[in-house]
Design an enzyme around this catalytic site. Structure first.
Site, PDB file in Angstrom:
ATOM      1  N   ASP A  21       0.847  -1.195   0.000  1.00  0.00           N
ATOM      2  CA  ASP A  21       0.000   0.000   0.000  1.00  0.00           C
ATOM      3  C   ASP A  21       0.882   1.246   0.000  1.00  0.00           C
ATOM      4  O   ASP A  21       2.077   1.183   0.313  1.00  0.00           O
ATOM      5  CB  ASP A  21      -0.943   0.011   1.211  1.00  0.00           C
ATOM      6  CG  ASP A  21      -0.194   0.144   2.524  1.00  0.00           C
ATOM      7  OD1 ASP A  21       0.699  -0.686   2.785  1.00  0.00           O
ATOM      8  OD2 ASP A  21      -0.482   1.079   3.300  1.00  0.00           O
TER       9      ASP A  21
ATOM     10  N   GLU B  24      -0.045  -0.635   5.735  1.00  0.00           N
ATOM     11  CA  GLU B  24       0.957  -0.107   6.660  1.00  0.00           C
ATOM     12  C   GLU B  24       0.884   1.405   6.786  1.00  0.00           C
ATOM     13  O   GLU B  24       1.049   1.961   7.878  1.00  0.00           O
ATOM     14  CB  GLU B  24       2.358  -0.519   6.189  1.00  0.00           C
ATOM     15  CG  GLU B  24       3.467  -0.266   7.207  1.00  0.00           C
ATOM     16  CD  GLU B  24       4.086   1.132   7.105  1.00  0.00           C
ATOM     17  OE1 GLU B  24       4.815   1.513   8.025  1.00  0.00           O
ATOM     18  OE2 GLU B  24       3.832   1.828   6.100  1.00  0.00           O
ATOM     19  N   GLU B  25       0.637   2.097   5.679  1.00  0.00           N
ATOM     20  CA  GLU B  25       0.730   3.550   5.690  1.00  0.00           C
ATOM     21  C   GLU B  25      -0.348   4.199   6.551  1.00  0.00           C
ATOM     22  O   GLU B  25      -0.114   5.250   7.155  1.00  0.00           O
ATOM     23  CB  GLU B  25       0.645   4.099   4.263  1.00  0.00           C
ATOM     24  CG  GLU B  25       1.822   3.742   3.376  1.00  0.00           C
ATOM     25  CD  GLU B  25       3.113   4.427   3.799  1.00  0.00           C
ATOM     26  OE1 GLU B  25       3.128   5.132   4.827  1.00  0.00           O
ATOM     27  OE2 GLU B  25       4.119   4.251   3.098  1.00  0.00           O
TER      28      GLU B  25
ATOM     29  N   GLU C  86      -2.659  -0.948  14.403  1.00  0.00           N
ATOM     30  CA  GLU C  86      -1.939  -2.213  14.553  1.00  0.00           C
ATOM     31  C   GLU C  86      -2.857  -3.382  14.218  1.00  0.00           C
ATOM     32  O   GLU C  86      -3.408  -4.044  15.077  1.00  0.00           O
ATOM     33  CB  GLU C  86      -1.362  -2.300  15.964  1.00  0.00           C
ATOM     34  CG  GLU C  86      -0.354  -1.186  16.219  1.00  0.00           C
ATOM     35  CD  GLU C  86       0.292  -1.254  17.587  1.00  0.00           C
ATOM     36  OE1 GLU C  86      -0.159  -2.065  18.413  1.00  0.00           O
ATOM     37  OE2 GLU C  86       1.240  -0.495  17.815  1.00  0.00           O
TER      38      GLU C  86
END
Length: 449
Positions: A91, A153-154, A158
């Site tokens: 991503d 991730e961006e 969590e």
């Protein structure tokens, strides 16, 4: 394979690697709320195909609760050989204002040996560096291989971390390569040994039921936007140091960038001073940082003569490796409440957190990586820190305390990640993939002695 044979195999595969990177960058896989989801799933599908093409016998997409799928690949270890886990994410950040780009952000364009496009460096270069390194072995890997490529991730939060905690055996490995960092300068190899954690939140200030005429009510009616500006300005002193109690300045035990190099990389204008105190390494890698990353307020183009009833801002806090992101965000929010003027109403929402990382001194895996990078770059790598955050790393440390975690990659400080005109130097991609492939070979030889 000899080191020269491995280097030659990676070099021979670079045209295909660059074409694969172009295909991946062309997909606008922005996993932020409000963006189309179809491109994110398309990037996952292409990543799956690339890992399968790299020779991994088992590749599949794994559902991640509340997130986009992770792509997982695996090859068993030869007898007596260790297992290495490879990480990256597919991503990307939103492109932002297209007018600020020299080339369209999702039309990857090659200019003077650099590929421009959103995600070309962060972190689709990580995906391709893994693929290029694995292809060099034509399916005959010297170590066991596990690959996990994340899909959100961006935006942080969590999510993959919870999956790892519930499925530790799936990702258990002797060494872990995280390809989501890079070198300060092209051709100057570095291993990232510390990461700051992060927290982020949205603050909203309200003062009126609705906007009112600035001529009829201005000067008496409390302006929510003015209140928010005062509160955000109070976070730093005139030197740029943080005023929030309990967030002291730290120290990085290593060398950092020179001021002239940092100014050039950051694009600091002539005559504009850097902010904060201490060395640049201290400020970048070992201290807290607070950044206002967005403000909801009337635009200049659509401004009207009115006192604003409400205003919002997005605030990001970077946290030293030993700091607690949740406690840090709480301290910043408490401080903002304390400095709020005129009794305005203050609320907070959409908090996200990611913890930091500090590497151990290093063992067999780090020694093998040092030799591999020395061959690929012609010099021994330096230890550096990173001001950014990779939330998964701290979870891997907790789940696999005996594993060595190695952070390196094809990005560099001039790659403009998270900014317009993101780009990747293709020679740096070749060196990174070469170093990774050599590491896998050397680590196997070290472990089998």
């Amino acid at each position: 394979m000899t080191p020269d044979q491995i280097e030659g195999a990676v070099a021979a595969g670079m045209p295909q690697a660059v074409e694969d990177l172009r295909r991946l960058v062309a997909i606008p896989s922005v996993a932020f709320p409000g963006h189309p989801e179809e491109p994110v799933y398309a990037a996952a599908a292409l990543t799956e195909a690339l890992l399968r093409d790299a020779g991994l016998p088992e590749v599949r997409q794994i559902p991640v609760e509340g997130s986009f799928p992770a792509v997982y690949g695996e090859a068993p270890a030869p007898p007596g050989a260790p297992t290495v886990l490879l990480y990256a994410h597919y991503d990307v950040q939103p492109a932002g204002d297209p007018a600020l780009w020299k080339t369209p952000p999702f039309d990857p364009t090659l200019i003077d040996g650099e590929l421009y496009g959103r995600g070309a460096a962060d972190d689709k270069s990580g995906v391709i560096s893994h693929v290029a390194a694995l292809r060099a072995f034509e399916g005959r890997f010297p170590v066991g291989i596990k690959v996990i490529i994340e899909g959100q991730e961006e935006y942080a939060g969590e999510r993959l971390e919870a999956f790892v905690e519930r499925n530790p055996e799936l990702l258990r490995a002797d060494a872990i390569v995280v390809a989501d960092t890079g070198n300060q300068r092209l051709g100057d190899p570095a291993v990232t040994t510390s990461l700051r954690g992060m927290g982020a939140f949205t603050i909203e200030v309200r003062s009126l039921h609705e906007s009112v005429h600035s001529g009829q009510f201005g000067g008496v009616a409390p302006d929510a936007l003015a209140a928010l500006i005062r509160m955000l300005a109070a976070l730093h002193d005139d030197n740029g140091d943080i005023r929030v109690p309990g967030l002291p300045r730290g120290a990085f035990l290593g060398t950092g960038p020179l001021e002239e190099d940092f100014r050039a990389s950051a694009g600091v204008l002539d005559g504009v001073a850097l902010v904060g105190s201490g060395s640049i390494a201290d400020r970048l890698w070992a201290s807290y940082a607070i950044t206002v990353t967005g403000v909801d307020a009337p635009s200049v183009a659509h401004a009207i003569n009115a006192v604003q009833p409400g205003a919002r801002a997005r605030v990001t806090v970077r946290v030293p490796p030993a700091g607690d992101p949740r406690l840090t965000v709480q301290a910043v929010c408490d401080y903002l409440r304390q400095v709020a003027p005129w009794g305005v109403q203050v609320s907070f929402s959409d908090e996200i957190y990611g913890t930091g990382f500090l590497a151990d001194a290093g063992g067999r895996a780090r020694a093998a990586l040092n030799k591999a990078m020395e061959h690929a770059y012609g010099r021994t790598p330096r230890d550096i820190g990173a001001g950014g955050s990779i939330p998964l790393v701290s979870t891997l440390v907790k789940q696999f305390p005996a594993a060595e975690i190695l952070l390196f990659g094809a990005e560099d400080d001039n790659a403009s990640i998270h900014a317009p005109n993101e780009r990747l130097n293709l020679e740096e991609l070749r060196r990174t993939a070469t170093a990774e492939a050599l590491f896998l070979q050397r680590y196997a030889a070290t472990a089998l002695r």
